[in-house]
Design a protein around this motif. Structure first.
Motif, PDB file in Angstrom:
ATOM      1  N   THR A   1       1.003  -1.198  -0.113  1.00  0.00           N
ATOM      2  CA  THR A   1       0.025  -0.035  -0.009  1.00  0.00           C
ATOM      3  C   THR A   1       0.860   1.461  -0.172  1.00  0.00           C
ATOM      4  O   THR A   1       0.539   2.174  -0.701  1.00  0.00           O
ATOM      5  CB  THR A   1      -0.966  -0.194   1.243  1.00  0.00           C
ATOM      6  N   TYR A   7       1.197   4.252  -2.874  1.00  0.00           N
ATOM      7  CA  TYR A   7       1.233   5.627  -2.723  1.00  0.00           C
ATOM      8  C   TYR A   7       2.337   6.479  -3.072  1.00  0.00           C
ATOM      9  O   TYR A   7       2.101   7.441  -3.733  1.00  0.00           O
ATOM     10  CB  TYR A   7       0.922   6.064  -1.253  1.00  0.00           C
ATOM     11  N   GLN A  30       2.423   6.950  -6.826  1.00  0.00           N
ATOM     12  CA  GLN A  30       1.411   8.130  -7.132  1.00  0.00           C
ATOM     13  C   GLN A  30       2.285   9.563  -7.086  1.00  0.00           C
ATOM     14  O   GLN A  30       2.092  10.456  -7.856  1.00  0.00           O
ATOM     15  CB  GLN A  30       0.207   8.301  -6.284  1.00  0.00           C
ATOM     16  N   LEU A  54      -3.968  13.147  -2.965  1.00  0.00           N
ATOM     17  CA  LEU A  54      -2.804  12.417  -2.667  1.00  0.00           C
ATOM     18  C   LEU A  54      -3.066  12.790  -0.986  1.00  0.00           C
ATOM     19  O   LEU A  54      -2.437  11.704  -0.018  1.00  0.00           O
ATOM     20  CB  LEU A  54      -1.530  13.297  -3.143  1.00  0.00           C
ATOM     21  N   ASP A 108      -5.457  10.347   0.091  1.00  0.00           N
ATOM     22  CA  ASP A 108      -4.782   8.952   0.028  1.00  0.00           C
ATOM     23  C   ASP A 108      -3.784   8.718   1.109  1.00  0.00           C
ATOM     24  O   ASP A 108      -3.704   7.637   1.664  1.00  0.00           O
ATOM     25  CB  ASP A 108      -4.331   8.667  -1.190  1.00  0.00           C
ATOM     26  N   LEU A 109      -3.100   9.819   1.554  1.00  0.00           N
ATOM     27  CA  LEU A 109      -2.203   9.589   2.669  1.00  0.00           C
ATOM     28  C   LEU A 109      -2.953   9.296   4.064  1.00  0.00           C
ATOM     29  O   LEU A 109      -2.511   8.449   4.740  1.00  0.00           O
ATOM     30  CB  LEU A 109      -1.445  10.862   2.710  1.00  0.00           C
ATOM     31  N   LEU A 143      -3.914   5.765   4.257  1.00  0.00           N
ATOM     32  CA  LEU A 143      -2.658   4.757   4.304  1.00  0.00           C
ATOM     33  C   LEU A 143      -2.635   4.436   5.772  1.00  0.00           C
ATOM     34  O   LEU A 143      -2.022   3.016   5.723  1.00  0.00           O
ATOM     35  CB  LEU A 143      -1.636   5.525   3.865  1.00  0.00           C
TER      36      LEU A 143
END
Length: 279
Positions: A36, A40, A43, A262, A265-266, A269
């Protein structure tokens, strides 16, 4: 005529000769290898490569009225190089260097924000002259004379008295150029600049990063990257200030949307690694 035509892409031809010199530290790269986390980072890498390709667009932007020499464009290029190297440090597992370079990026963000917020040609001139003058004591001979000549020429062009200007910027510290913005301080420190910008949280994070740079802080010396959550925290801080630096300059709606994605998404995570699942 050659027997066959070969088309190559220079950007994809990488020299791997330095790989043998690398001292691998798997304890500092295992987090980045998590599926994962790797996805990330891929990206972010793609985003930074696209951002780098926008240099020509930024170069075409007209300079600000208070910055006719476009010094702040050079500031952006400096931060872009810093961002690239910072990201590479994290990917390579150089986590102490990542913390140190994140601290440097914070400084760039803060001082750059002051200049862009004040929109003062005089302040930008002060910044330039202060840096020139404070570098004089470490120079000897022809180089010192050349710099001194440049200082006198700039003072003449900017309607300043050279000797008075030199005396002014020799006192205090490297932040003496900010005295017109932050008066009443014997020496202006980074904490004062953060206070002026009302960036209290930034300064607290800056102190955390400083702990990794300096040698004596016990909290940062006791197994700082033993667990994934500490590495995740470092990644979070790094990404936050990479985006702050980028946002100091005009960004398109598309670029802003990418950064916001982003950031989401962080946050998502957290808790997705094998260590989290087995804890």
């Amino acid at each position: 005529m050659p027997e066959r035509l070969e088309i190559s892409h220079a950007r994809n031809e990488k020299d791997h000769s330095l790989d043998d010199l690398y001292v691998e530290n798997f304890s500092h790269t295992e987090y980045q290898s998590e599926a994962t986390v790797y996805a990330y980072l891929k990206q972010v890498s793609d985003f930074l490569k696209r951002y780098q390709e926008l240099d020509a667009e930024y170069a075409l932007l007209p300079p600000e009225p208070y910055d006719p020499q476009n010094h702040l464009l050079q500031w952006r290029l400096h931060m872009r190089e810093l961002i690239n190297e910072l990201f590479n440090m994290f990917v390579g597992g150089n986590l102490f260097s990542t913390a140190a370079m994140t601290r440097t990026l914070m400084e760039c963000c803060v001082y750059g924000k002051v200049l862009k917020q004040e929109k003062s040609a005089r302040l930008l001139e002060d910044w330039f002259l202060c840096g020139m003058i404070r570098s004089l004591p470490g120079q000897d001979g022809a180089l010192r004379q050349a710099k001194l000549k440049t200082v006198y020429a700039l003072c003449s062009a900017w309607n300043r008295e050279p000797e008075e200007t030199i005396r002014r910027f020799k006192k205090g510290n490297e932040n003496e150029w900010l005295v017109s913005v932050i008066p009443g301080k014997g020496r202006i420190y980074f904490s004062h600049v953060c206070e002026y910008l009302q960036e209290t949280e930034l300064y607290q994070t800056y102190q955390w990063a400083c702990a990794f740079v300096h040698g004596q802080d016990i909290r940062s010396k006791m197994h700082p990257f033993t667990f994934y959550d500490s590495t995740y925290h470092l990644l979070t801080v790094m990404i936050s200030y990479i985006f702050r630096a980028i946002r100091l300059y005009p960004v398109s709606e598309e670029l802003e949307a990418e950064m916001q994605k982003l950031e989401r998404d962080l946050a998502a995570l957290w808790g997705t690694t094998s260590w989290d699942k087995n804890a």
